[in-house]
Each structure stands twice: as structure tokens, then as C-alpha cells.
Scaffold this motif. Structure first.
Motif, PDB file in Angstrom:
ATOM      1  N   GLY A   1       4.510   4.460   2.414  1.00  0.00           N
ATOM      2  CA  GLY A   1       4.380   5.786   3.004  1.00  0.00           C
ATOM      3  C   GLY A   1       3.250   6.656   2.504  1.00  0.00           C
ATOM      4  N   ASP A   2       3.159   7.844   3.134  1.00  0.00           N
ATOM      5  CA  ASP A   2       2.135   8.859   2.863  1.00  0.00           C
ATOM      6  C   ASP A   2       0.741   8.418   3.289  1.00  0.00           C
ATOM      7  OD1 ASP A   2       3.905  10.722   1.994  1.00  0.00           O
ATOM      8  OD2 ASP A   2       3.115  10.915  -0.033  1.00  0.00           O
ATOM      9  N   LEU A   3       0.656   7.503   4.233  1.00  0.00           N
ATOM     10  CA  LEU A   3      -0.625   7.042   4.750  1.00  0.00           C
ATOM     11  C   LEU A   3      -0.690   7.277   6.252  1.00  0.00           C
ATOM     12  CD1 LEU A   3      -0.855   3.712   2.758  1.00  0.00           C
ATOM     13  CD2 LEU A   3      -2.382   5.671   2.494  1.00  0.00           C
ATOM     14  N   PRO A   4      -1.880   7.515   6.805  1.00  0.00           N
ATOM     15  CA  PRO A   4      -1.997   7.760   8.250  1.00  0.00           C
ATOM     16  C   PRO A   4      -1.807   6.476   9.059  1.00  0.00           C
ATOM     17  CG  PRO A   4      -4.156   7.786   7.208  1.00  0.00           C
ATOM     18  CD  PRO A   4      -3.157   7.703   6.091  1.00  0.00           C
ATOM     19  N   LEU A   5      -1.245   6.621  10.253  1.00  0.00           N
ATOM     20  CA  LEU A   5      -1.051   5.455  11.115  1.00  0.00           C
ATOM     21  C   LEU A   5      -2.369   4.779  11.463  1.00  0.00           C
ATOM     22  CD1 LEU A   5       1.761   6.460  13.634  1.00  0.00           C
ATOM     23  CD2 LEU A   5       1.955   5.487  11.347  1.00  0.00           C
ATOM     24  N   LYS A   6      -3.451   5.544  11.529  1.00  0.00           N
ATOM     25  CA  LYS A   6      -4.760   4.962  11.819  1.00  0.00           C
ATOM     26  C   LYS A   6      -5.165   3.942  10.759  1.00  0.00           C
ATOM     27  CE  LYS A   6      -6.373   6.856  15.640  1.00  0.00           C
ATOM     28  NZ  LYS A   6      -6.836   6.043  16.794  1.00  0.00           N
TER      29      LYS A   6
ATOM     30  N   ILE B   1       0.840  -1.193   0.000  1.00  0.00           N
ATOM     31  CA  ILE B   1       0.000   0.000   0.000  1.00  0.00           C
ATOM     32  C   ILE B   1       0.877   1.246   0.000  1.00  0.00           C
ATOM     33  CG2 ILE B   1      -2.009  -1.069   1.094  1.00  0.00           C
ATOM     34  CD1 ILE B   1      -1.017  -0.076   3.779  1.00  0.00           C
ATOM     35  N   ALA B   2       0.312   2.364  -0.477  1.00  0.00           N
ATOM     36  CA  ALA B   2       1.049   3.634  -0.472  1.00  0.00           C
ATOM     37  C   ALA B   2       0.127   4.774  -0.898  1.00  0.00           C
ATOM     38  CB  ALA B   2       2.254   3.578  -1.413  1.00  0.00           C
ATOM     39  N   ASP B   3       0.392   5.954  -0.383  1.00  0.00           N
ATOM     40  CA  ASP B   3      -0.084   7.239  -0.911  1.00  0.00           C
ATOM     41  C   ASP B   3      -1.555   7.576  -0.664  1.00  0.00           C
ATOM     42  OD1 ASP B   3       2.451   8.089  -2.209  1.00  0.00           O
ATOM     43  OD2 ASP B   3       2.082   6.309  -3.411  1.00  0.00           O
ATOM     44  N   GLU B   4      -2.459   6.685  -0.980  1.00  0.00           N
ATOM     45  CA  GLU B   4      -3.884   6.941  -0.791  1.00  0.00           C
ATOM     46  C   GLU B   4      -4.558   5.707  -0.219  1.00  0.00           C
ATOM     47  OE1 GLU B   4      -5.861   8.288  -4.290  1.00  0.00           O
ATOM     48  OE2 GLU B   4      -4.814  10.219  -4.334  1.00  0.00           O
ATOM     49  N   THR B   5      -5.545   5.931   0.670  1.00  0.00           N
ATOM     50  CA  THR B   5      -6.300   4.808   1.209  1.00  0.00           C
ATOM     51  C   THR B   5      -7.145   4.181   0.108  1.00  0.00           C
ATOM     52  OG1 THR B   5      -8.102   6.257   1.913  1.00  0.00           O
ATOM     53  CG2 THR B   5      -6.374   5.807   3.522  1.00  0.00           C
TER      54      THR B   5
ATOM     55  N   VAL C   1       3.739   0.758  -5.894  1.00  0.00           N
ATOM     56  CA  VAL C   1       2.622   0.114  -5.186  1.00  0.00           C
ATOM     57  C   VAL C   1       1.543   1.124  -4.807  1.00  0.00           C
ATOM     58  CG1 VAL C   1       4.078  -1.759  -4.360  1.00  0.00           C
ATOM     59  CG2 VAL C   1       3.792   0.277  -2.925  1.00  0.00           C
ATOM     60  N   TYR C   2       1.438   2.208  -5.547  1.00  0.00           N
ATOM     61  CA  TYR C   2       0.437   3.252  -5.297  1.00  0.00           C
ATOM     62  C   TYR C   2      -0.940   2.653  -5.000  1.00  0.00           C
ATOM     63  CZ  TYR C   2      -3.027   6.828  -6.416  1.00  0.00           C
ATOM     64  OH  TYR C   2      -4.103   7.661  -6.371  1.00  0.00           O
TER      65      TYR C   2
ATOM     66  N   LYS D   1      15.751  -8.429  -4.231  1.00  0.00           N
ATOM     67  CA  LYS D   1      14.841  -9.020  -5.215  1.00  0.00           C
ATOM     68  C   LYS D   1      13.793  -8.011  -5.655  1.00  0.00           C
ATOM     69  CE  LYS D   1      12.293 -13.179  -6.293  1.00  0.00           C
ATOM     70  NZ  LYS D   1      11.917 -14.547  -5.857  1.00  0.00           N
ATOM     71  N   TYR D   2      13.351  -7.170  -4.710  1.00  0.00           N
ATOM     72  CA  TYR D   2      12.340  -6.160  -5.010  1.00  0.00           C
ATOM     73  C   TYR D   2      12.755  -4.794  -4.483  1.00  0.00           C
ATOM     74  CZ  TYR D   2       8.933  -9.857  -6.073  1.00  0.00           C
ATOM     75  OH  TYR D   2       8.284 -10.923  -6.619  1.00  0.00           O
ATOM     76  N   LEU D   3      12.389  -3.761  -5.211  1.00  0.00           N
ATOM     77  CA  LEU D   3      12.341  -2.400  -4.694  1.00  0.00           C
ATOM     78  C   LEU D   3      10.892  -1.943  -4.843  1.00  0.00           C
ATOM     79  CD1 LEU D   3      14.753   0.585  -5.180  1.00  0.00           C
ATOM     80  CD2 LEU D   3      12.274   0.893  -5.371  1.00  0.00           C
ATOM     81  N   LEU D   4      10.258  -1.659  -3.710  1.00  0.00           N
ATOM     82  CA  LEU D   4       8.863  -1.232  -3.696  1.00  0.00           C
ATOM     83  C   LEU D   4       8.802   0.228  -3.317  1.00  0.00           C
ATOM     84  CD1 LEU D   4       7.355  -4.285  -1.776  1.00  0.00           C
ATOM     85  CD2 LEU D   4       7.729  -4.044  -4.242  1.00  0.00           C
ATOM     86  N   HIS D   5       8.076   1.023  -4.108  1.00  0.00           N
ATOM     87  CA  HIS D   5       7.982   2.453  -3.840  1.00  0.00           C
ATOM     88  C   HIS D   5       6.573   2.941  -4.108  1.00  0.00           C
ATOM     89  CE1 HIS D   5       7.593   4.053  -7.972  1.00  0.00           C
ATOM     90  NE2 HIS D   5       8.292   2.979  -8.325  1.00  0.00           N
ATOM     91  N   GLY D   6       6.309   4.175  -3.739  1.00  0.00           N
ATOM     92  CA  GLY D   6       5.056   4.846  -4.055  1.00  0.00           C
ATOM     93  C   GLY D   6       5.374   6.199  -4.649  1.00  0.00           C
ATOM     94  N   HIS D   7       4.766   7.261  -4.074  1.00  0.00           N
ATOM     95  CA  HIS D   7       5.086   8.658  -4.345  1.00  0.00           C
ATOM     96  C   HIS D   7       4.561   9.163  -5.682  1.00  0.00           C
ATOM     97  CE1 HIS D   7       6.985  12.414  -3.524  1.00  0.00           C
ATOM     98  NE2 HIS D   7       7.948  12.297  -4.414  1.00  0.00           N
ATOM     99  N   VAL D   8       4.730   8.418  -6.748  1.00  0.00           N
ATOM    100  CA  VAL D   8       4.243   8.817  -8.065  1.00  0.00           C
ATOM    101  C   VAL D   8       2.850   8.224  -8.254  1.00  0.00           C
ATOM    102  CG1 VAL D   8       4.645   8.752 -10.551  1.00  0.00           C
ATOM    103  CG2 VAL D   8       6.591   8.912  -8.971  1.00  0.00           C
ATOM    104  N   HIS D   9       1.831   9.088  -8.197  1.00  0.00           N
ATOM    105  CA  HIS D   9       0.454   8.616  -8.267  1.00  0.00           C
ATOM    106  C   HIS D   9       0.107   8.146  -9.678  1.00  0.00           C
ATOM    107  CE1 HIS D   9      -1.087  10.800  -4.432  1.00  0.00           C
ATOM    108  NE2 HIS D   9       0.176  10.419  -4.304  1.00  0.00           N
TER     109      HIS D   9
END
Length: 231
Positions: free
Chosen positions: A33-38, A6-10, A217-218, A189-197
Motif C-alpha cells: 500500500g501507499d503507492l499510486p495505481l499508475k 513493494i510499499a510506501d515509496e516508488t 517491505v518498505y 507463513k508470511y506477514l508482509l507490511h509497510g507503513h513504517v519507513h
């Protein structure tokens, strides 16, 4: 191994009463990242699976708690440095930003380098040089992994993408060349990122750099890799 990323938006399919029915089969949850802890708290409470995360450049309310220079925590919360006590949500995720965690149950090595390229004076933004030195701080543990586990790392979890791969041309969304160096040296083996919607969720998320699969993984994405980890 099945990983809910998961990343960026719920995702309304995750933030729902049907979460267990839809994703109860996953072994691990990973957030770029970019997601609330809740949101993480909700996922953990329903799925009861380990969750690993980094911070991005938004939703940084509790960032100070998790960084190495954070004020001392106590059982109720932490001081914000101005004499005010900040209370933390109930939470059970593992913060991997700037460090490496070994998930013994799944024989999985996860390391993280969160944050974005510096584009203003906001928090958790880094120059290329700063990100390189953050990476270098992980090197001793990476070599330890090589000796003990026979490999450096399985998954590098970032918020920003690597330079020239899944990134964009503006300063905020430009990727880090440090991540290319990391893949050259340590071959995760993997690089997982978000940030770019991704405006189109059917758009290509995948790239390959030498021995590493790179995935944006947006919002949400499932990795199903029987050769990764174990039960």
C-alpha cells in the motif's frame, strides 16, 4: 517462488526502463500500500506478472472503487456519489483487502487487511476493534482453505505492522494486536507490511512471531522461498 514486494515509496530501480532486466525473473508482485495505481500499472505492463495489493492510509484516490460499499462501476468508471463520473486508470492488479485470493498458477493463498490505526479523521483508518471485525469477516474463507487446500493462508498482506513488531510508538504507526491474533489462529507463513519507513534501507526488516515470518517491505524487497507456491 520469487516475489517482488513493494510499499510506501516508488523505487527508481523499479520505475525505470530496466525493470524487466532487473526483475523479470519474479513470479508475483505484492504491494503493502501507499503507492499510486499508475505505479502498479507500469509494473504489470512491463513484467506481465500477477500483482496483489492493499491500500494503506495514503494514495487513496480510488479507494472507494475497491471497497465493498463502493458505488456501482460501469465500463467507463464509477460515480463519486455527487453526480460526477470518475475515470479509472487501466489496471490489472488484484485487490485483496478484506478478502482472500487463491492464485491457482502458483498454488498461493493471499489475504489482506489494509489501512492503519486511526490517528485522525482520514480514510482507511481503523480502531483495534474495527480491524478485529474486519479479520473475522475472513474467517469462513480461512476455514474453507483449511479443508480444501490443507492450510489457512500463505501470506497475510497488511499495511500496518503487528503490535510490538516493527511498529512505532506514535498513534499513526502503532501496530494492531489483531494481527497477532491472526497469526496465533491461522499461522500464515508470511506477514508482509509497510507503513513504517526505513531511513536506513540496510536496517533489519525481519521478525518472527511463532510460525510466521514478518517483513517490512518498505520501498522494495525480494522474497526468494522455494517452499512457497509452485510454478
Amino acid at each position: 517462488m520469487k516475489i517482488l514486494c513493494i510499499a510506501d515509496e516508488t523505487d527508481p530501480l523499479i520505475y525505470s526502463k530496466n525493470l524487466a532486466a532487473r526483475y523479470g525473473y519474479v513470479d508475483v508482485v505484492i504491494s503493502a500500500g501507499d503507492l499510486p495505481l499508475k505505479y502498479y500499472e507500469f509494473i504489470i505492463s512491463i513484467l506481465n506478472k500477477p500483482l496483489f495489493f492493499v491500500f494503506g492510509n495514503h494514495n487513496l484516490e480510488y479507494l472507494t472503487q475497491f471497497l465493498s460499499h463502493a458505488n456501482t462501476l460501469n465500463q467507463y468508471g464509477y460515480s463519486d456519489g455527487k453526480g460526477m463520473m470518475q475515470f479509472l486508470p487501466t489496471f490489472g492488479g488484484d485487490f485483496v483487502d478484506g478478502k482472500i485470493i487463491y492464485d491457482k498458477r502458483h498454488d498461493l493463498l493471499i489475504g489482506g487487511l489494509g489501512g492503519s490505526m486511526r490517528y485522525n479523521k482520514g480514510r482507511h483508518q481503523y480502531s483495534e476493534r474495527e480491524m478485529f471485525w474486519r479479520m473475522m469477516g475472513m474467517v469462513p474463507r480461512l476455514f474453507w482453505n483449511r479443508v480444501v487446500h490443507g492450510r489457512y493462508l500463505d501470506i497475510l498482506l497488511t499495511h500496518a505492522p503487528p503490535l510490538g513488531i516493527n511498529d512505532d510508538v506514535d498513534a499513526c504507526h502503532r501496530g494492531f494486536s489483531t494481527f497477532l491474533t491472526f497469526m496465533d489462529w491461522f499461522k500464515p507463513k508470511y506477514l508482509l507490511h509497510g507503513h513504517v519507513h526505513l531511513i536506513d534501507l540496510n536496517a533489519n526488516r525481519h521478525a518472527v512471531y511463532k510460525q510466521t515470518k514478518i517483513i517490512n517491505v518498505y520501498q522494495s524487497f525480494i522474497i526468494d522461498d522455494p517452499l512457497l507456491g509452485k510454478e
